[in-house]
Design a protein around this motif. Structure first.
Motif, PDB file in Angstrom:
ATOM      1  N   ASN A   1      38.630  25.106  30.001  1.00 21.66           N
ATOM      2  CA  ASN A   1      39.046  26.725  30.048  1.00 21.66           C
ATOM      3  C   ASN A   1      38.270  27.150  28.688  1.00 21.66           C
ATOM      4  O   ASN A   1      39.001  27.204  27.891  1.00 21.66           O
TER       5      ASN A   1
ATOM      6  N   PHE B   1      38.883  31.752  30.311  1.00 19.76           N
ATOM      7  CA  PHE B   1      38.615  32.655  31.311  1.00 19.76           C
ATOM      8  C   PHE B   1      39.831  33.285  31.754  1.00 19.76           C
ATOM      9  O   PHE B   1      41.104  32.493  31.771  1.00 19.76           O
ATOM     10  N   GLN B   2      39.804  34.536  32.029  1.00 22.49           N
ATOM     11  CA  GLN B   2      41.136  35.209  32.572  1.00 22.49           C
ATOM     12  C   GLN B   2      41.223  35.050  34.076  1.00 22.49           C
ATOM     13  O   GLN B   2      42.345  35.252  34.623  1.00 22.49           O
ATOM     14  N   SER B   3      40.210  34.819  34.644  1.00 18.87           N
ATOM     15  CA  SER B   3      40.200  35.016  36.109  1.00 18.87           C
ATOM     16  C   SER B   3      39.053  34.012  36.687  1.00 18.87           C
ATOM     17  O   SER B   3      38.177  33.603  36.037  1.00 18.87           O
ATOM     18  N   PHE B   4      39.003  33.725  38.160  1.00 18.92           N
ATOM     19  CA  PHE B   4      38.009  32.967  38.648  1.00 18.92           C
ATOM     20  C   PHE B   4      36.622  33.671  38.346  1.00 18.92           C
ATOM     21  O   PHE B   4      35.643  33.159  38.209  1.00 18.92           O
ATOM     22  N   ASP B   5      36.731  34.966  38.485  1.00 15.76           N
ATOM     23  CA  ASP B   5      35.346  35.567  38.319  1.00 15.76           C
ATOM     24  C   ASP B   5      34.631  35.663  36.928  1.00 15.76           C
ATOM     25  O   ASP B   5      33.570  35.555  36.778  1.00 15.76           O
ATOM     26  N   ASP B   6      35.611  35.402  35.920  1.00 18.51           N
ATOM     27  CA  ASP B   6      35.199  35.167  34.567  1.00 18.51           C
ATOM     28  C   ASP B   6      34.378  33.937  34.541  1.00 18.51           C
ATOM     29  O   ASP B   6      33.520  33.794  33.835  1.00 18.51           O
ATOM     30  N   TYR B   7      35.185  32.880  35.293  1.00 19.19           N
ATOM     31  CA  TYR B   7      34.470  31.453  35.330  1.00 19.19           C
ATOM     32  C   TYR B   7      33.225  31.622  35.857  1.00 19.19           C
ATOM     33  O   TYR B   7      32.132  31.019  35.322  1.00 19.19           O
TER      34      TYR B   7
ATOM     35  N   GLU C   1      40.886  27.621  40.027  1.00 13.51           N
ATOM     36  CA  GLU C   1      41.538  29.130  40.053  1.00 13.51           C
ATOM     37  C   GLU C   1      42.896  29.047  39.389  1.00 13.51           C
ATOM     38  O   GLU C   1      43.453  29.826  38.696  1.00 13.51           O
ATOM     39  N   TRP C   2      43.690  28.043  40.364  1.00 13.75           N
ATOM     40  CA  TRP C   2      45.249  27.762  39.698  1.00 13.75           C
ATOM     41  C   TRP C   2      45.138  27.568  38.302  1.00 13.75           C
ATOM     42  O   TRP C   2      46.203  27.862  37.724  1.00 13.75           O
TER      43      TRP C   2
ATOM     44  N   ILE D   1      43.179  28.440  35.815  1.00 16.86           N
ATOM     45  CA  ILE D   1      43.064  29.494  34.954  1.00 16.86           C
ATOM     46  C   ILE D   1      44.368  30.617  35.025  1.00 16.86           C
ATOM     47  O   ILE D   1      44.747  31.018  34.147  1.00 16.86           O
ATOM     48  N   ALA D   2      45.046  30.794  36.104  1.00 18.39           N
ATOM     49  CA  ALA D   2      46.142  31.595  36.467  1.00 18.39           C
ATOM     50  C   ALA D   2      47.288  30.872  35.781  1.00 18.39           C
ATOM     51  O   ALA D   2      48.230  31.610  35.331  1.00 18.39           O
TER      52      ALA D   2
END
Length: 329
Positions: free
Chosen positions: A182, A185-191, A319-320, A322-323
């Motif tokens: 990581n 990243f703050q979101s999957f879109d950041d990734y 995604e999980w 990152i969250a």
């Protein structure tokens, strides 16, 4: 050969991890990043019949005591083969044979069937790690010499511990692994932003294909993990292994997955795909988490769905992760 320092420590070899009380063992294992050296995980391997003598994994664990306090431990196994290690050392066995040496049995340090970085000796936090390590290596040298064992191998080791062992005369053998990290990243879109336009478009299309198939991805963790899902995970795991025949590497028993529900579901995360039947997933991956780490282990599905494998094993876990503040997967 390493000579043990003259100390107040005593060394004991055990055949079953249950010979050590779980709180004593976990006092050493819990501070580590890896979940695969904790008492419950290793005990379930033995109790389920997965990592036992009949399977070619004879538990030969080393413990170090100061008075009645456990201050050092190493999960070790005597092995007459190299299956379940995912390190292919058959060329070394062949060379040993040509030299007239017996490569097997060998003494192996790893969490059975688990090619995940993090193996090391367990050391009490208030003890000097270098001293405890010297005591344990000396005990291993003496054990191998006394039992005519050609070598001791430690796989997927903690990088910091690796240096300590190299200082004691062990030689490293490097292998590749793939780890997602990581990068804030703050979101999957950041990734996704780290990829070029074509790559982003392909990943988005692959994620949408699961929706178009009428499937819903769900992350199920901790107390939400049911006994039924553990049994289903074995079915998926078994079916995936069977598809590869002799090379399928099916080493774990159904009982192992069932036992995990009792005392290890707090570490478990399933990424399950549900269709019209909301009560039973059509595909699922199995991960474990500890601290800021997520580890992928197994996966399977009832039938082939386009891109479900990538969604269950990569996109949904990332995604999980990152969250939930995971730094590596």
């Amino acid at each position: 050969m390493v000579h043990a320092p003259k100390t107040q420590y005593s060394v004991t070899w055990i055949r079953h991890i249950e010979e050590v009380p779980q709180p004593d063992w976990d006092a050493l294992a819990m501070p580590l990043n890896t979940p695969f050296l904790e008492w419950a995980w290793l005990h379930n391997m033995e109790r389920s019949g997965s990592a036992v003598a009949n399977a070619g994994w004879l538990p030969t664990h080393l413990t170090v005591w100061r008075d009645r306090q456990l201050v050092g431990a190493a999960p070790l196994y005597l092995k007459g083969h190299s299956y379940g290690e995912f390190v292919f050392d058959h060329q070394w066995a062949d060379l040993a044979g040509r030299l007239g040496l017996s490569y097997y049995p060998k003494l192996l340090g790893m969490s059975p069937f688990t090619p995940a970085e993090g193996y090391r000796f367990l050391t009490a936090p208030d003890e000097d790690e270098a001293t405890i390590t010297e005591v344990m290596v000396a005990a291993i040298d003496e054990f191998c010499d006394r039992n005519h064992i050609c070598g001791a191998h430690f796989l997927y080791v903690d990088p910091q511990w690796q240096q300590l062992m190299e200082n004691l005369g062990f030689h490293k053998w490097l292998h590749h692994s793939y780890i997602w990290q990581n990068q804030g990243f703050q979101s999957f879109d950041d990734y996704l932003a780290m990829f070029n336009a074509n790559q982003r478009r392909n990943i988005k299309r692959e994620r949408k294909s699961v929706d178009k198939a009428g499937l819903e991805m769900r992350a199920i963790a901790g107390e939400a993990v049911t006994r039924h899902l553990c049994r289903r995970m074995y079915d998926f795991y078994s079916d995936t292994c069977d598809k590869f025949g002799w090379w399928g590497s099916k080493y774990l028993s159904r009982k192992f997955f069932t036992l995990l529900h009792h005392d290890y579901r707090h570490r478990m995360v399933f990424f399950a795909a549900y269709g019209e039947d909301d009560s039973d997933p059509v595909g699922m991956s199995f991960c474990l988490t500890k601290g800021d780490r997520l580890y992928g282990r197994y996966w399977g599905s009832t039938m082939d769905f386009n891109n479900l494998h990538f969604n269950a094993c990569y996109y949904a876990p990332i995604e999980w992760a990152i969250a939930n503040g995971i730094t590596s997967f």
